[in-house]
Write a protein that holds these residues in place. Structure first.
Motif, PDB file in Angstrom:
ATOM      1  N   SER A   1     -38.027  35.795 -26.834  1.00  0.00           N
ATOM      2  CA  SER A   1     -37.831  34.509 -27.496  1.00  0.00           C
ATOM      3  C   SER A   1     -38.571  33.351 -26.842  1.00  0.00           C
ATOM      4  O   SER A   1     -37.980  32.291 -26.573  1.00  0.00           O
ATOM      5  CB  SER A   1     -36.336  34.182 -27.593  1.00  0.00           C
ATOM      6  OG  SER A   1     -36.182  32.992 -28.324  1.00  0.00           O
TER       7      SER A   1
ATOM      8  N   SER B   1     -40.630  31.776 -28.505  1.00  0.00           N
ATOM      9  CA  SER B   1     -40.687  30.792 -29.596  1.00  0.00           C
ATOM     10  C   SER B   1     -39.410  29.954 -29.648  1.00  0.00           C
ATOM     11  O   SER B   1     -39.466  28.739 -29.793  1.00  0.00           O
ATOM     12  CB  SER B   1     -40.941  31.482 -30.940  1.00  0.00           C
ATOM     13  OG  SER B   1     -39.912  32.400 -31.241  1.00  0.00           O
TER      14      SER B   1
ATOM     15  N   GLU C   1     -38.581  27.107 -37.856  1.00  0.00           N
ATOM     16  CA  GLU C   1     -39.290  28.391 -37.733  1.00  0.00           C
ATOM     17  C   GLU C   1     -39.336  29.112 -39.084  1.00  0.00           C
ATOM     18  O   GLU C   1     -40.353  29.679 -39.454  1.00  0.00           O
ATOM     19  CB  GLU C   1     -38.630  29.281 -36.668  1.00  0.00           C
ATOM     20  CG  GLU C   1     -39.370  30.588 -36.466  1.00  0.00           C
ATOM     21  CD  GLU C   1     -39.130  31.262 -35.109  1.00  0.00           C
ATOM     22  OE1 GLU C   1     -38.601  30.612 -34.198  1.00  0.00           O
ATOM     23  OE2 GLU C   1     -39.482  32.448 -34.986  1.00  0.00           O
TER      24      GLU C   1
ATOM     25  N   ASP D   1     -31.705  33.303 -31.333  1.00  0.00           N
ATOM     26  CA  ASP D   1     -32.563  32.842 -30.237  1.00  0.00           C
ATOM     27  C   ASP D   1     -32.294  31.381 -29.880  1.00  0.00           C
ATOM     28  O   ASP D   1     -32.116  31.025 -28.714  1.00  0.00           O
ATOM     29  CB  ASP D   1     -34.043  32.995 -30.622  1.00  0.00           C
ATOM     30  CG  ASP D   1     -34.424  34.444 -30.840  1.00  0.00           C
ATOM     31  OD1 ASP D   1     -33.572  35.320 -30.631  1.00  0.00           O
ATOM     32  OD2 ASP D   1     -35.582  34.680 -31.221  1.00  0.00           O
TER      33      ASP D   1
HETATM   34 MG    MG Z   1     -39.562  34.509 -31.390  1.00  0.00          MG
END
Ligand code: MG
Ligand code: ADP
Length: 382
Positions: free
Chosen positions: A128, A130, A162, A174
């Motif tokens: 994770s 991101s 996202e 996440d």
């Molecule tokens: Mg990710």
């Protein structure tokens, strides 16, 4: 100095170097592991993640105009934009811009900003990176704009960014973990009600070892979307809004064998999450062993998202007496295997996995020994 403080400092220094003055706010958010509960979040099910001691820091300052300037120590060059673009750019800036856009949608378009990213979360390994980037950016930008927001709302905002801007249909695990994690604990998160409970992780006797296959098969994102569709179809056939409401007794009513297998994974995986949380609550972490192996088998056979590299690491781990349990972690087709090890045996396990993996694939896995840490550091306005 702790890892988050080091990254905070790195981001501050890089910001000053890039722009010649200090940032207005800095936020540091962690990556995460997931102990069990794979492909359950988008089926309204349970997950059991913990934040890990790998972090992403964002240092940021608002501008007087609407320009945006971004740089990251992971990517060369800097990105300069006249204003917040309405659509994705097709590069890493999308994760930043998607979150900035969501903040704009909710609180009115603000001024532009300069931001610098510093990180030690491996990118694209399923830890994770991101989510850590989105959460650090959100917290830093909200602080700079003087906006207060509850952690759950920030997680949802980042997820929307996202999903809608970057175009990745991921769940909320996440971002939720990056915001709400507590050191030494995992979070039992109910992705339907968004209720959460902290469950204690074992102390120093056991070690969480992540073994990164260092492969990412092409199939990953198309298969992810396909699995989502298969799960939705299975739920529809049962007349349910999601597979969360299904039980193993329902399986025989699913005509399509592929959908039946997918559903069986989700149903049994939800049960495994609850039973893992129970083992941890009762402080019998070695009870996780069979649960981790069963999760791997279910992901490999019923959900069909493993790959030879992940199977190899899990098989090698299973052959060692020092290993409590192991499974593939993340969406599949590459990324990391999660291995729970007796701490005294960690070196031996790494060596065994390295050797066996290299014999098969002519490369070494990358290892990360991780600890469960707190979620995002409170923003500090410099
Ligand atoms: Mg990710
Ligand atoms: P992960 O499992 O690491 O979250 P994703 O594919 O979801 O994998 O996200 C990885 C993407 O996030 C990268 O390709 C990049 O666009 C962005 N990203 C992550 N970390 C950073 C960073 N430190 N700097 C810039 N972009 C980043």
């Amino acid at each position: 100095m702790s890892a988050p403080h080091q990254l905070d400092q790195r981001a501050r220094n890089a910001f000053r170097e890039a722009f010649g003055y200090p940032p207005g706010s800095v936020a540091v958010a962690p990556g995460r592991m997931n102990i069990v509960g794979e492909h359950t979040d988008y089926n309204q099910g349970f997950v059991l993640p913990a934040a890990i001691d790998r972090h992403t820091a964002v240092a940021l300052r608002l501008r007087r105009d609407v320009r945006i300037a971004l740089s990251s120590d992971r990517y060369g060059g800097s990105i300069a934009l006249e204003r917040l673009p309405p659509r994705r750019q097709g590069n890493w800036a999308d994760y930043v811009l998607g979150v900035a856009r969501e903040i704009g949608n909710r609180f009115g378009e603000g001024p532009g900003f300069e931001a610098v990213v510093a990180s030690d979360v491996p990118v694209g390994a399923g830890l994770s990176s991101s989510g850590a980037l989105e959460v650090a950016l959100a917290v830093a930008l909200l602080a700079a704009r003087g906006i207060e927001m509850a952690p759950l709302k920030i997680a949802q905002l980042c997820q929307t960014g996202e999903n809608e801007f970057v175009g990745a249909q991921t769940g909320i695990m996440d971002q939720f973990t990056a915001l709400k994690a507590r050191g030494g604990n995992a979070i039992l998160l109910d992705c339907r009600s968004l209720e959460d409970e902290y469950v204690p992780l074992p102390g120093g006797q056991l070690t969480w070892l992540l073994a990164d296959t260092r492969v990412r098969h092409e199939l990953a994102s198309s298969a992810y979307n396909q699995r989502r569709i298969e799960c939705e179809a299975a739920a529809r056939e049962l007349g349910l809004t999601s597979l969360r409401e299904a039980s193993v007794d329902d399986l025989e009513r699913i005509a399509d064998p592929v959908q039946r297998h997918r559903a069986r994974h989700v149903i049994t995986e939800n049960a495994r999450v609850l039973s893992a949380a129970d083992s941890l609550r009762r402080r019998v972490p070695r009870g996780l062993g069979p649960i981790l192996y069963a999760s791997h088998e279910s992901l490999r056979l019923d959900f069909a998202v493993s790959c030879r590299e992940l199977d190899c690491l899990v098989e090698l781990a299973a052959g060692m007496p020092q290993v409590i349990g192991a499974r593939m972690m993340g969406g599949g087709f590459g990324g990391c295997a999660l291995v729970l090890v007796e701490s005294t045996g960690t070196d031996d396990v790494e060596q065994h996995l390295s050797q066996g993996y290299a014999e098969e694939f002519h490369r070494s896995p990358q290892f990360y020994r991780v600890r469960a840490v707190d979620g995002v550091m409170p923003e500090r306005v410099a």
